[in-house]
Structure formats: C-alpha cells, structure tokens
Design an enzyme around this catalytic site. Structure first.
Site, short mmCIF file in Angstrom:
data_model
loop_
_atom_site.label_atom_id
_atom_site.label_comp_id
_atom_site.label_asym_id
_atom_site.label_seq_id
_atom_site.Cartn_x
_atom_site.Cartn_y
_atom_site.Cartn_z
N GLU A 90 7.81 0.29 15.69
CA GLU A 90 7.06 -0.07 14.49
C GLU A 90 7.73 -1.24 13.79
O GLU A 90 8.69 -1.83 14.30
CB GLU A 90 6.97 1.14 13.54
CG GLU A 90 8.32 1.72 13.16
CD GLU A 90 8.22 3.09 12.51
OE1 GLU A 90 7.09 3.56 12.24
OE2 GLU A 90 9.27 3.71 12.28
N ASP A 143 10.72 0.60 3.00
CA ASP A 143 10.04 -0.39 3.84
C ASP A 143 10.03 -1.78 3.21
O ASP A 143 8.98 -2.40 3.07
CB ASP A 143 8.59 0.07 4.11
CG ASP A 143 8.50 1.47 4.67
OD1 ASP A 143 9.34 1.82 5.51
OD2 ASP A 143 7.60 2.22 4.26
#
Length: 496
Positions: free
Chosen positions: A174, A14
């Site tokens: 997301e 991420d």
C-alpha cells in the site's frame, strides 16, 4: 540540533507532505471524523501548525453511514503549477477522488472521482501529464501498485490501469508515492500491515511506469524487530527534499504504552526520519534502517527550537481546527464560544455509529490531567475517552428520578458497566477530572473542596490491539437524552 519524535503527536496517521512557496504542507487521515483531512504547515519540518482541513463540506465527503475506522483513508498532497491537490479514498463507498485549491488557507473544490479501485491514492505530475496510483487490482486482474494516466481537469482515465510493481512479498502492499530524483523514478510503498510488522520499501526505474527494480536491502525503514522499544508500527511514508538539498521521510508510527506492553491507544502519529542517498543512487533511512525517539542532526540549524504545546483550553484552541465531530454533525446542536460550549442532546448515544452530540480533541500524550465543569438540565453529559462506539470510558453528570449524580462508565466491547457513582442531589453541576498515565485512567469529581475518586481503568482496553481499527483516543465532550442541554466550561487538558 536535536529533535524528538513524533513531530506531530496524537491520532494523525498516514502523513503526506509537499513543499510550496517556502513552506511545507502536510495532511493526515481522518476516517469517520469531520472535518476531514487536517492540514498542517511548517517552515522548518519540526514545528507544525494546523491551518485547516481539506474536506469541510458535506458535499465533499459522505460520512453518514460510515463505520468507525471507515471513511477517509490515507491522503496524498501535491503541488503543481500553483495548485494544491489532495487525493484520498472514501473506503466505505470504495471511491477514489481528489480535491484542489489555489489557496491553501481557503476552501477546497468539490471532489473529482477517478475510476480506479484500491486505497492510498497518489498523484504524480510530469510534462503536463498526471499519473494516478493506488494499491489494488488493475484492469487486467493483476494486483499490486496500480497506475493510470488521467485528465487532471475531469479525473477521466486516459490509459488503462496497469499494475507496475508487486512489492517485495510483504502483506498489504500500500501507500504508493512516485518521485523523479536525479533522472530516475523512485516508487515508495509500505508493506506488512499498519501494525507491528509495518515497513517502508521502495524500488526504482527509468520511466514513471517502470519496470521497477526493488532496493536490494529492503525494507529501507522498519522498527518491526525492535522488541522492548517504544516506537513501533513504522511505515506509510512520504519523501521530501528540504531547501538545503537534504532528504527526509515523513511516516507514521505509534508509541506503545510500555516497554513490554504491546498496546497503543494514542493512535498512529507523525514521525520524521533523515534519508541519505548513496553514490549508487539508492537511499538509506534512519539509524541502521530504524526510527528513533530523537535524532541529532546538523541538517536543521541550532536556531530552530522544537516547540511543544502542553496545555489545551477552550481559549487557546480553535473550534474549527483543533476539535472534530463524529461524522456530519447537526450544527444547530452546538453553540461554541470562546470560553464555553453549549450542547443540545439527541436520542443518539456514543454507542451507535452515527453522529451524537459530541465534539472532541485528540489525546496527544500519555500523561495528562483533563478537567471540565459540566452543567446539565436533563439526560447525560460529560467527558468521553473515545476510541469507537464499542470502546470508550465516560465520566458524566446524569439526571434520573432521584436527582443528579456523577457516573463512571466503562464500555469495552459488549461489556458496558457503570462502575461507580456519586450523588449530587439537586445540584446539576460538577467539576469532572480525568488523570491519564501510560497504563491507567483515573476518574474524579471535585466536590466539597476535595477530589473524590470514582475508579480507574486500564488504557489498553482502548487500544487498537483490543478495539481494532485505525484511530486513536479522542477526548470528547458529549450530551444525549430528550430535552437535554449541557454547558461545558473551564476545559483544560494539561500534559506532563
């Protein structure tokens, strides 16, 4: 020049990036590990050096009751008016918050909480305003990418949370990030889930709150249809412009263990892919919308050489940067010196979602030789290839009523089995060796001038496809047992 992907190897998922004062700064998720949110610095986008963590104090993040792959989810780092901000989610407590610092090499603030749900929060600054975004459900019950304006000093919402984009129809919308480029607002996101269907999508509009129109050729980047290709799971990205005006995507991806072996155990890693804007204002990414294991590019000077560290030891690593603990450690149980570590055990084993005496370093490549000398007074101490409390392989020295022995233990879900053991008698010291390949780990003890093989185990049983979750294998040094004390020395992890 030619650069290879990933640009940061091992369990650093991420990624988010910003630029400040001639350097680039990148942060990654840390989940149940502490310190939280590692920070990297680079001058050239290719070579990265870890410089710290954002969450270094127990007061900043609650990890005590966090399950594996809970805790600290995807962070975003931004720089505004001389101050760095990092916003993230504690997924276990379902709280979004941010911390800040005026010194990227120093400590970060206490958390500032934002009353908006979802995960993967983002901060966008413009004209003295701060916008907060996440995925989730807005104040009116509408799902999607949710946005509100906040008071950056307090985190208080100044506007209701409103869903501004619902994506392109892929599951698990997301990872929102907002940018203003050439007068337009670009909203970047991920869809498809952080597995083999992962993809990067985006839309653009004329205001920070939309409405947003999706790029007609979405997804702009994905490896989801590349069967038999090592790099998979490409998504969750952040956009950055370099000092020469070139655009890039930093994103996660993972390397599967074989061409047709759809398992990955090193975790999700950091990849770099070039971006090109067209005359119509839409951008494309990578090689026909995919990420490659290497890119030839004239955007980076040939004078830049991609460096890769191949050997990790106690002496050439930093306990506070390269190593990590499970949740909040009892620091009194660790004496960490330049050439050795002395660890005091407790009754907590590696099989519980707590903080046993454990300190680990991420496995960064498939082929490796891992070795360490271990001396033990009581209990058990050794090396663990740790995915989570239900999936780890242990090579350890153990004391029982008959004396000392070396054991090889495999923990795969509900199956926990000591596969082999070598008696040491009264000798409480052993040289432990683990050899890693793409598909197997092999476990040895060095005794009588030779390496004795205890057994092997398949790497796939430590993979995300088997274990679930979002982390990767961490090479841990651990000890447990009443009155147990262990000394670790001559640690080396050498990658081929």
């Amino acid at each position: 020049m030619k650069y290879n992907n990933p640009v940061i190897k091992g369990f650093y998922p991420d990624p988010s990036i910003c630029k400040a004062d001639g350097a680039y700064y990148l942060v990654c998720s840390s989940f149940q590990y502490f310190p939280g949110v590692p920070i990297f610095e680079s001058k050239d986008l290719i070579n990265w050096t870890q410089i710290g963590h954002c969450l270094t104090r127990k007061s900043q993040i609650q990890l005590d009751t966090v399950n594996s792959s809970g805790g600290v989810f995807a962070p975003t780092i931004r720089y505004n008016n001389g101050r760095f901000y990092m916003t993230t989610t504690n997924d276990t407590t379902r709280q979004n918050f941010y911390v800040w610092t005026d010194d990227i090499y120093g400590e970060w603030s206490e958390p500032v909480f934002v009353d908006q749900g979802g995960i993967d929060p983002d901060l966008y600054f413009e004209d003295g305003k701060a916008f907060f975004m996440s995925n989730g459900t807005d104040d009116y019950g509408v799902g999607g990418i949710v946005q509100c304006e906040i008071d950056i000093e307090t985190g208080r919402k100044l506007t209701p949370s409103r869903s501004v984009w619902q994506g392109t129809g892929g599951r698990y919308l997301e990872s929102p990030h907002l940018y203003k480029i050439n007068g337009r607002y670009y909203l970047l996101a991920a869809e498809g889930g952080t597995e083999y269907g992962h993809m990067v999508t985006y839309a653009r509009g004329d205001s920070p709150s939309g409405p947003f129109k999706a790029y007609p050729q979405n997804p702009v980047l994905t490896n989801r249809n590349l069967g038999g290709y090592e790099l998979q799971g490409v998504g969750h990205s952040d956009l950055i412009q370099d000092d020469e005006g070139n655009w890039w995507l930093f994103h996660l991806g993972f390397r599967q263990i074989g061409r047709w072996l759809t398992f990955h155990h090193l975790g999700r890693e950091v990849f770099l892919t070039p971006v090109t804007f067209g005359e119509d204002g839409w951008f494309t990414a990578g090689h026909n919308g995919t990420t490659l294991t290497s890119f030839e590019t004239d955007r980076i000077p040939d004078t830049v050489i991609q460096q890769e560290k191949k050997v990790y030891t106690f002496e050439n690593t930093d306990w506070n940067l390269d190593w990590c603990y499970l949740r909040h450690p009892a620091t009194e149980n660790y004496r960490l010196e330049q050439d050795k570590a002395t660890l005091l055990g407790t009754e907590l084993t590696l099989d519980v979602p707590a903080s046993p005496t454990f300190i680990g370093i991420r496995q960064m490549d498939f082929r490796a030789a891992i070795s360490c000398d271990v001396s033990l007074t009581n209990g058990e101490a050794g090396i663990s290839l740790y995915m989570d409390e239900h999936h780890h392989y242990d090579l350890a020295v153990r004391k029982d009523e008959s004396g000392y022995k070396v054991i090889e233990r495999l923990n795969i879900g509900d199956i926990k089995s000591i596969e082999n053991e070598v008696e040491l008698g009264a000798d409480n010291h052993a040289a432990l060796i683990i050899k890693a390949s793409h598909e197997r780990y092999s476990f040895f003890v060095h005794a009588d001038g030779k390496e004795i093989l205890l057994g092997t185990a398949q790497t796939k049983y430590l993979s995300s496809e088997v274990a679930g979750g979002f982390t990767g294998v961490v090479i841990g040094l651990y000890v447990y047992g009443e009155n147990s004390l262990a000394e670790f020395s001559n640690f080396k992890c050498k990658y081929e």
